[in-house]
Design an enzyme around this catalytic site. Structure first.
Site, PDB file in Angstrom:
ATOM      1  N   ARG A  81       0.807  -1.220   0.000  1.00 32.35           N
ATOM      2  CA  ARG A  81       0.000   0.000   0.000  1.00 32.35           C
ATOM      3  C   ARG A  81       0.842   1.274   0.000  1.00 32.35           C
ATOM      4  NH1 ARG A  81      -4.053   0.044   4.651  1.00 32.35           N
ATOM      5  NH2 ARG A  81      -2.902  -1.683   5.577  1.00 32.35           N
ATOM      6  N   GLU A 119      -7.529 -12.787  12.973  1.00 35.27           N
ATOM      7  CA  GLU A 119      -7.309 -11.686  12.030  1.00 35.27           C
ATOM      8  C   GLU A 119      -8.649 -11.192  11.505  1.00 35.27           C
ATOM      9  OE1 GLU A 119      -4.376 -10.255  11.377  1.00 35.27           O
ATOM     10  OE2 GLU A 119      -3.530 -11.641  12.860  1.00 35.27           O
TER      11      GLU A 119
END
Length: 458
Positions: free
Chosen positions: A15, A155
């Site tokens: 990212r 997660e």
């Protein structure tokens, strides 16, 4: 008991959209991994191992100046458990506690790290997880508890809707007992959405084996903020800068607009110094007491004495400015520029590898490079030291009390003696004796009526 540090720094940081390793992106002036390593060093670990992967060689090169680091390469990159597993050979035969840090979590404090080691050792835990309770847990693994005890970490991609409502998050920072650690890591499977080996799965494995797992919850969740995007990089940098500004103001520094004042962590500023809006103080800069730094100034790796005034829009890099000097506006001090006490540099003056003596001044439109200038010298506007012959740089020496007239060119190597005068518009190619007047222009001629004659012709 020995403590060993492992820092995970192999990720690409997709990212970030960058060819540079994510952990080398700067937070308030320094690569984020530098802050992680400084915190790690605070507990004097026996070993420090960096797990590298993406752009491994450039990361090693960037950290080559730091001693005591070992590197292991994670290739391919199959998750955090796989990253830890790559250190098994490097840590074989070691005992004690392993502290696992993330290279992209730069705000963890030394006190929290000490508390983690103490909690882990005193509880005789197999693992201890650093957690935090936050308002917006999006993106983080959630801490699932059974009663008050941690049961597992899930997660976000794998969490149920109910689990996503949990506000206690995993920081990715752990303490592990080395005894049995890698045996447990080998048991981690890839039963998750990412098809990766998740380190948080160790919590459930340890609980299934009846081993103790503890948590350390930090009160300030900013400590465990991770950086995965340019926006998060900017946010963490803002927090670090604000902390530094708060620290300086508490110590007696006036910062008129903290929001536009950028001060790196290693910068030192004395009490009663005033910093106007839009100032950047970077690197290892030190500024004395009673100074005034005006708007638009950028100072990098420089030493500023007491009661110095730097006027608007100056750039100062690798320079030394002694007490009671004055610089600017629009001056440029390059590396090894050195202003002695009470020296003055004015607008559009550039210095490089030059000493400007006590009480000397160069107030307008000058370049002074590779020069040694004595005390109480006046440098006129438009003066240039011609220090480069196309192959080598040469020195100019101007002794105490000399006067250099406007628009002078000093062709180095050359010396202007003590108390000498150089007339305006002079080109100095030879040494000027002490007390002498040097001129190079011919006698002025005035041609009467020339202008009127030119007008008639046109």
């Amino acid at each position: 008991m020995d403590v060993h540090i492992v820092v995970l720094a192999a990720g690409k940081g997709t990212r970030m959209k960058s060819a540079r390793p994510k952990v080398l992106h700067r937070v308030a002036g320094s690569p984020m991994i530098d802050a992680v390593l400084r915190t790690a060093a605070s507990i004097a670990p026996r070993t420090t191992t960096i797990v590298i992967g993406h752009e491994a060689e450039s990361l090693k090169a960037a950290l080559s100046g730091q001693s005591g680091l070992a590197f292991v390469v994670q290739e391919p990159q199959l998750g955090t458990a796989h990253a830890l597993l790559t250190t098994e050979t490097a840590l074989r035969g070691q005992t004690g506690t392993l502290i696992l840090l993330s290279g992209d979590v730069p705000m963890l404090s030394a006190q929290t790290l000490t508390n983690l080691v103490d909690r882990h050792i005193s509880a005789r835990a197999a693992a201890t997880v650093v957690t935090a309770v936050v308002e917006r847990p999006h993106g983080y693994g959630r801490i699932v508890r059974s009663g008050e005890r941690i049961a597992r970490i899930v997660e976000e991609r794998d969490a149920s809707s109910a689990e996503r409502e949990i506000r206690e998050i995993n920081s990715g920072i752990y303490a592990f007992a080395l005894d049995g650690l890698f045996d447990a890591v080998h048991a981690v499977a890839v039963e998750n959405a990412q098809r990766e080996y998740y380190l948080p799965d160790l919590v459930a494995i340890y609980r299934q084996r009846g081993l103790g797992v503890e948590t350390l919850t930090v009160s300030n969740a900013e400590e465990i903020l991770g950086i995965n995007s340019r926006a998060e990089l900017a946010e963490v940098s803002r927090i670090v800068r604000q902390r530094k500004n708060d620290e300086l103001m508490a110590a007696g520094v006036t910062i008129e607009d903290p929001a536009t004042t950028y001060v790196d962590d290693d910068v030192q500023v004395g009490a009663d110094t005033i910093i106007r809006p839009g100032v950047s103080l970077e690197g290892k800069t030190t500024i004395g007491s009673g100074c005034e730094i005006h708007s638009g100034v950028r100072i990098i790796d420089s030493r500023i004495g007491d009661r110095v005034t730097v006027l608007n829009h100056c750039v100062i890099t690798g320079a030394t400015i002694e007490h009671d000097a004055r610089v600017g506006p629009f001056a440029h001090l390059r590396p090894e520029a050195h202003l002695r006490e009470r020296a003055r540099v004015g607008n559009f003056v550039e210095l490089k590898k030059t000493v400007l003596g006590a009480g000397s001044k160069s107030m307008h439109l000058a370049y002074l490079g590779d020069a040694t200038i004595g005390a109480n010298v006046n440098i006129g506007a438009g003066t240039i030291t011609c220090n480069y012959d196309g192959v080598k740089k040469h020195q100019t020496v101007i002794e105490d009390g000399a006067f250099i007239g406007s628009d002078t060119q000093l062709i180095a190597p050359v010396t202007v003696g003590k108390g000498a005068y150089v007339g305006s518009g002079t080109t100095i190619r030879e040494n000027v004796p002490p007390g002498a007047l040097a001129v190079s222009a011919g006698q002025q001629r005035n041609i009467e009526g020339w202008v009127e004659g030119k007008r008639k012709k046109t």
